[in-house]
Design a protein around this motif. Sequence first.
Motif, PDB file in Angstrom:
ATOM      1  N   CYS A 207      40.950  40.377  44.279  1.00 43.43           N
ATOM      2  CA  CYS A 207      39.669  40.418  45.009  1.00 43.43           C
ATOM      3  C   CYS A 207      38.555  41.091  44.202  1.00 43.43           C
ATOM      4  CB  CYS A 207      39.870  41.153  46.332  1.00 43.43           C
ATOM      5  SG  CYS A 207      38.376  41.333  47.299  1.00 43.43           S
ATOM      6  N   TYR A 208      37.427  40.379  44.083  1.00 44.54           N
ATOM      7  CA  TYR A 208      36.268  40.909  43.365  1.00 44.54           C
ATOM      8  C   TYR A 208      35.720  42.175  44.017  1.00 44.54           C
ATOM      9  CZ  TYR A 208      35.551  36.700  40.471  1.00 44.54           C
ATOM     10  OH  TYR A 208      35.672  35.694  39.559  1.00 44.54           O
ATOM     11  N   GLY A 221      43.180  41.395  50.053  1.00 41.92           N
ATOM     12  CA  GLY A 221      41.842  41.036  49.591  1.00 41.92           C
ATOM     13  C   GLY A 221      40.920  40.772  50.754  1.00 41.92           C
ATOM     14  N   CYS A 222      39.628  40.626  50.442  1.00 42.84           N
ATOM     15  CA  CYS A 222      38.631  40.401  51.490  1.00 42.84           C
ATOM     16  C   CYS A 222      38.803  39.024  52.124  1.00 42.84           C
ATOM     17  CB  CYS A 222      37.222  40.563  50.916  1.00 42.84           C
ATOM     18  SG  CYS A 222      36.688  39.189  49.854  1.00 42.84           S
ATOM     19  N   GLY A 223      39.349  38.073  51.360  1.00 43.15           N
ATOM     20  CA  GLY A 223      39.589  36.736  51.892  1.00 43.15           C
ATOM     21  C   GLY A 223      38.405  35.801  51.780  1.00 43.15           C
ATOM     22  N   CYS A 225      35.617  36.294  49.089  1.00 45.09           N
ATOM     23  CA  CYS A 225      34.976  36.214  47.770  1.00 45.09           C
ATOM     24  C   CYS A 225      35.608  35.055  46.977  1.00 45.09           C
ATOM     25  CB  CYS A 225      35.110  37.549  47.016  1.00 45.09           C
ATOM     26  SG  CYS A 225      36.723  37.840  46.269  1.00 45.09           S
ATOM     27  N   CYS A 228      39.280  35.600  45.938  1.00 44.46           N
ATOM     28  CA  CYS A 228      40.217  35.545  47.067  1.00 44.46           C
ATOM     29  C   CYS A 228      40.432  34.107  47.520  1.00 44.46           C
ATOM     30  CB  CYS A 228      39.699  36.378  48.241  1.00 44.46           C
ATOM     31  SG  CYS A 228      40.043  38.140  48.113  1.00 44.46           S
TER      32      CYS A 228
HETATM   33 ZN    ZN Z   1      37.943  39.135  47.845  1.00 43.70          ZN
END
Ligand code: ZN
Length: 241
Positions: A207-208, A221-223, A225, A228
């Motif tokens: 994840c960035y 991860g944020c899901g 970006c 992700c």
């Molecule tokens: Zn992410």
Amino acid sequence: MATDMATDMAGDRSALVLFSGGQDSATCLAWALDRFAHVETLGFDYGQRHRVELDRRAALRAGLVGLVPAWAGRLGEDHTVTLDALGEISETALTREAAIGYEESGLPNTFVPGRNLVFLTFAAALAYRRGLRHVVGGMCETDYSGYPDCRDDTIKALQVALNLGMERRFVLHTPLMWLDKAQTWSLAETLGGRALVDLIVEESHTCYLGERGQRHAWGYGCGTCPACRLRADGFARFSAA
Ligand code: ZN
């Protein structure tokens, strides 16, 4: 002369893996452990916002040597090189508090110009010092066509330049070059079975935004970006196959 040859032969079976702690580099490390007698790892700290990735490296290394008995004897030292200058000169979302997006050129604004050229040059310098012949990186044209320093031609040209500039016969390996993200998961399964897939899901970071709060089927991860979404999409296609 005989000593030189013995050294060369030992070095010929040794590798340095660019190891950030993400899915791609974790898969590359497993690939190298499967092939080379001695494998060292290298991570770069350049003030990236998703620095949490670097913190995953120890857990991944420990997990990998526990997975396949032969790999334990092959995994050597871990190195970290700090490249603050790269963060200072790059005007991107990775190192500034800016939203992830895309430039007019079509390149994601997470792009650090020439980053892989810098990484591979430092890696080769370290490999020179350590007597390691093979350098392994997770560069890939398939999913990252926006990054010109990930292109196969770029890597091949750099290999020539490094060998000329350092008077060595380094071999740059990019085992993921022509794989998409689903195929990268498949490669992990081939190398280390479902246990390796599970290890990479659990311990690697992509994840960035550096989010590790929520656990999805494909990991943390944020899901939302681009990194992700790529990882989630690849895992979904791998799981459906
Ligand atoms: Zn992410």
